[in-house]
Motif scaffolding. Structure first.
Motif, mmCIF file in Angstrom:
data_model
loop_
_atom_site.group_PDB
_atom_site.id
_atom_site.type_symbol
_atom_site.label_atom_id
_atom_site.label_comp_id
_atom_site.label_asym_id
_atom_site.label_seq_id
_atom_site.Cartn_x
_atom_site.Cartn_y
_atom_site.Cartn_z
ATOM 1 N N HIS A 8 50.920 47.616 46.168
ATOM 2 C CA HIS A 8 50.142 46.520 45.476
ATOM 3 C C HIS A 8 49.749 45.588 46.821
ATOM 4 O O HIS A 8 50.196 45.564 47.552
ATOM 5 N N TYR A 9 48.592 44.616 46.230
ATOM 6 C CA TYR A 9 48.266 43.877 47.413
ATOM 7 C C TYR A 9 47.721 42.452 46.797
ATOM 8 O O TYR A 9 47.469 42.262 45.645
ATOM 9 N N PHE A 10 48.321 41.305 47.529
ATOM 10 C CA PHE A 10 48.163 39.823 47.536
ATOM 11 C C PHE A 10 47.726 39.299 48.689
ATOM 12 O O PHE A 10 48.289 39.579 49.603
ATOM 13 N N ASP A 11 46.625 38.317 48.623
ATOM 14 C CA ASP A 11 46.390 37.647 49.642
ATOM 15 C C ASP A 11 46.126 36.337 49.343
ATOM 16 O O ASP A 11 46.171 35.791 48.211
ATOM 17 N N LEU A 12 45.562 35.682 50.301
ATOM 18 C CA LEU A 12 45.232 34.044 50.153
ATOM 19 C C LEU A 12 43.673 33.809 50.677
ATOM 20 O O LEU A 12 43.301 32.516 50.687
ATOM 21 N N THR A 13 42.880 34.839 50.395
ATOM 22 C CA THR A 13 41.335 34.560 51.201
ATOM 23 C C THR A 13 40.587 33.823 50.011
ATOM 24 O O THR A 13 41.003 33.739 49.050
ATOM 25 N N GLU A 14 39.863 32.968 50.745
ATOM 26 C CA GLU A 14 38.880 32.225 49.955
ATOM 27 C C GLU A 14 37.674 32.632 50.102
ATOM 28 O O GLU A 14 36.539 32.499 49.334
ATOM 29 N N ASP A 15 37.391 33.874 50.851
ATOM 30 C CA ASP A 15 36.083 34.494 51.109
ATOM 31 C C ASP A 15 35.495 35.319 49.849
ATOM 32 O O ASP A 15 36.088 36.195 49.185
ATOM 33 N N VAL A 16 34.442 34.795 49.260
ATOM 34 C CA VAL A 16 33.630 35.107 48.183
ATOM 35 C C VAL A 16 33.384 36.606 48.326
ATOM 36 O O VAL A 16 33.778 37.617 47.447
ATOM 37 N N ALA A 17 32.714 37.025 49.550
ATOM 38 C CA ALA A 17 32.336 38.435 49.540
ATOM 39 C C ALA A 17 33.658 39.443 49.736
ATOM 40 O O ALA A 17 33.738 40.567 48.965
ATOM 41 N N ALA A 18 34.641 38.854 50.571
ATOM 42 C CA ALA A 18 35.879 39.797 50.575
ATOM 43 C C ALA A 18 36.610 40.099 49.035
ATOM 44 O O ALA A 18 36.863 41.105 48.608
ATOM 45 N N THR A 19 36.437 39.000 48.461
ATOM 46 C CA THR A 19 37.145 39.039 46.926
ATOM 47 C C THR A 19 36.345 40.031 45.996
ATOM 48 O O THR A 19 36.863 40.809 45.462
ATOM 49 N N LYS A 20 34.894 40.220 46.109
ATOM 50 C CA LYS A 20 33.997 40.937 45.379
ATOM 51 C C LYS A 20 34.268 42.126 45.634
ATOM 52 O O LYS A 20 34.425 43.210 45.074
ATOM 53 N N ALA A 21 34.634 42.427 47.169
ATOM 54 C CA ALA A 21 34.747 44.084 47.515
ATOM 55 C C ALA A 21 36.153 44.454 47.079
ATOM 56 O O ALA A 21 36.342 45.723 46.801
ATOM 57 N N ILE A 22 37.276 43.648 47.086
ATOM 58 C CA ILE A 22 38.452 44.048 46.486
ATOM 59 C C ILE A 22 38.373 44.286 45.026
ATOM 60 O O ILE A 22 39.267 44.927 44.501
ATOM 61 N N ILE A 32 50.623 21.721 53.073
ATOM 62 C CA ILE A 32 49.913 23.131 52.751
ATOM 63 C C ILE A 32 50.493 24.261 52.956
ATOM 64 O O ILE A 32 50.287 25.153 52.483
ATOM 65 N N GLN A 33 51.647 24.206 53.826
ATOM 66 C CA GLN A 33 52.731 25.242 53.958
ATOM 67 C C GLN A 33 53.222 25.689 52.534
ATOM 68 O O GLN A 33 53.230 26.643 52.034
ATOM 69 N N ILE A 34 53.605 24.300 51.973
ATOM 70 C CA ILE A 34 54.433 24.244 50.772
ATOM 71 C C ILE A 34 53.562 25.072 49.647
ATOM 72 O O ILE A 34 54.035 25.833 48.928
ATOM 73 N N THR A 35 52.334 24.353 49.554
ATOM 74 C CA THR A 35 51.438 24.718 48.399
ATOM 75 C C THR A 35 50.967 26.110 48.553
ATOM 76 O O THR A 35 50.880 27.017 47.569
ATOM 77 N N THR A 36 50.395 26.536 49.664
ATOM 78 C CA THR A 36 49.944 27.640 49.909
ATOM 79 C C THR A 36 51.283 29.021 49.623
ATOM 80 O O THR A 36 50.861 30.068 48.933
ATOM 81 N N ALA A 37 52.102 28.899 50.417
ATOM 82 C CA ALA A 37 53.318 29.622 50.301
ATOM 83 C C ALA A 37 53.900 29.668 48.862
ATOM 84 O O ALA A 37 54.175 30.848 48.329
ATOM 85 N N ALA A 38 53.922 28.740 48.422
ATOM 86 C CA ALA A 38 54.644 28.697 46.862
ATOM 87 C C ALA A 38 53.595 29.208 45.951
ATOM 88 O O ALA A 38 53.987 29.865 44.897
ATOM 89 N N GLY A 39 52.206 29.301 46.053
ATOM 90 C CA GLY A 39 51.200 29.812 45.284
ATOM 91 C C GLY A 39 51.248 31.390 45.332
ATOM 92 O O GLY A 39 51.642 32.105 44.175
ATOM 93 N N ILE A 40 51.607 31.955 46.438
ATOM 94 C CA ILE A 40 51.520 33.622 46.583
ATOM 95 C C ILE A 40 52.777 33.892 46.387
ATOM 96 O O ILE A 40 52.934 35.003 45.703
ATOM 97 N N CYS A 41 53.901 33.274 46.624
ATOM 98 C CA CYS A 41 55.104 33.749 46.144
ATOM 99 C C CYS A 41 55.502 33.823 44.684
ATOM 100 O O CYS A 41 56.053 34.649 44.175
ATOM 101 N N ALA A 42 54.967 32.738 44.019
ATOM 102 C CA ALA A 42 55.148 32.577 42.501
ATOM 103 C C ALA A 42 54.371 33.852 41.994
ATOM 104 O O ALA A 42 54.702 34.278 41.138
ATOM 105 N N ALA A 43 52.994 34.300 42.566
ATOM 106 C CA ALA A 43 52.105 35.294 42.101
ATOM 107 C C ALA A 43 52.970 36.516 42.086
ATOM 108 O O ALA A 43 52.918 37.276 41.106
ATOM 109 N N VAL A 44 53.534 36.976 43.301
ATOM 110 C CA VAL A 44 54.519 37.985 43.622
ATOM 111 C C VAL A 44 55.577 37.891 42.649
ATOM 112 O O VAL A 44 55.803 39.141 41.955
ATOM 113 N N ASP A 45 56.185 37.080 42.612
ATOM 114 C CA ASP A 45 57.379 36.868 41.526
ATOM 115 C C ASP A 45 57.150 36.840 40.046
ATOM 116 O O ASP A 45 58.057 37.761 39.435
#
Length: 366
Positions: free
Chosen positions: A90-104, A311-324
């Motif tokens: 399974h795959y999770f990331d933090l990208t803001e890139d529109v082109a990368a998201t469309k490819a994924i 920014i560490q708190i909010t970004t890490a919390a976001g992806i950790c919550a998604a995985v959890d």
């Protein structure tokens, strides 16, 4: 759950600490810098020095894990998602890139594993909030999403310090911005749409930047008259960035601009993250507005001397919550997962997502 975490920078380090301390995850942290990995020595994680540009080495490093968390720069997202698909992670990331998201998104079609990009602050949490508020209306008129990752004590002319990836910052300043305007999906120019507002007695400016909407334009197409995302800065920042990017033509030499910023704009751990969402529309025959606002400040990690930036708190919390939430079956288990498929009450009740409710301000960090 066995996780391969790619990236041992500030955000990666915070993700690793949160997941390890939860007791439910076994981590292997992958980076091409041994120095960065050595900083994780106090955590109960496995580490591996891997050249992330080598596809076979990358696949070998992540094979056998349940999921990959990609905390590397946005331009590696497609490569790492491809590797995850090839080895069945399974795959999770933090990208803001529109082109990368469309490819994924295309990669996820018919896949037996899950692909969930954009799991940070913006895109990420901001889209979860906006979609949640939107569900409370009979019909939608306008959604405004505003996010700022700002120094708590600005002192330079830019009124800015580096609080996160320079690559990501310049990327969002230089690419077209998706929006819905008068019911039609459109592209806006970055750094345009300047507006000013105040919150808690502090003056801010906001302007168009790329990527913050995630997939929300597609999700709400035909359902809202206006939808946009803007980055928040202190007044004056946008004019100076416009000067650098347009008048000095550094938009066509982004590596030079990144080098200038890394050398001349100091980093800070004393920051504040501002989240501000307004949704207006019809409810019960009346035209009403709902507002969600948060300020998250830097704080000290539990039991540790060093500060953790907002920014560490909010970004890490976001992806950790998604995985959890994924691990506990509250999200789809295969295919492409949009941020707006996360229920805001589930996110805020999550042991990681609760950081958006519990952060407190530190006036001085020594």
């Amino acid at each position: 759950m066995k996780i391969a975490l790619l990236g041992a920078g500030h955000i990666g380090h915070t993700i690793a600490r949160l997941l390890v301390e939860s007791g439910d995850y076994q981590l292997t942290v992958v980076d091409q810098s041994k120095t960065s990995l050595d900083k994780l020595a106090k955590l109960d994680v496995n580490t591996a020095v891997v050249d992330t540009s080598n596809a076979s080495a990358l696949e070998a490093a992540i094979k056998g894990h349940d999921a990959v968390i990609n905390a590397l720069p946005y331009h590696l997202a497609i490569r790492i998602a491809t590797a995850a698909k090839n080895v069945g992670c399974h795959y999770f990331d933090l990208t803001e890139d529109v082109a990368a998201t469309k490819a994924i998104m295309a990669m996820a079609e018919g896949a037996g594993t899950a692909f969930m990009p954009q799991c940070g602050l913006a895109p990420g949490f901001i889209g979860i909030v906006a979609h949640h508020l939107a569900q409370g209306f009979d019909s939608l008129d306008e959604i405004k999403m505003r996010v700022g990752a700002l120094p708590a004590f600005p002192t330079n002319a830019l009124k800015y310090n580096l609080t996160w990836s320079v690559d990501g910052l310049i990327n969002e300043y230089c690419h077209p911005c998706e929006a819905i305007h008068e019911g039609a999906m459109t592209a806006m120019l970055p750094l345009e749409g300047l507006e000013h507002f105040s919150l808690d007695g502090v003056e801010y400016e906001a302007f168009n930047t790329s990527g913050g909407l995630g997939t929300l334009c597609e999700t709400l197409s035909g359902k809202v008259r206006n939808l946009d995302y803007k980055s928040v800065r202190y007044p004056g920042h946008r004019a100076l960035m416009q000067f650098l990017l347009s008048e000095l033509r550094l938009a066509s030499d982004q590596e030079a601009l990144k080098d200038i910023m890394r050398k001349s704009v100091p980093t800070t751990m004393q920051d504040v993250v501002l989240v501000f969402v307004t949704v207006s529309g019809m409810r019960g025959g009346a035209y009403v507005q709902e507002v969600f606002a948060r300020k998250i400040f830097a704080q000290r990690a539990s039991g540790q001397a060093e500060a953790v930036s907002a920014i560490q708190i909010t970004t890490a919390a976001g992806i950790c919550a998604a995985v959890d939430l994924f691990r506990t079956g509250k999200l789809p288990q295969r295919g492409f997962i949009r941020q707006e498929q996360v229920a805001l009450p589930d996110f805020l009740a999550n042991r990681f997502g609760i950081a958006y409710e519990q952060s407190r301000r530190i006036e001085s960090i020594s």
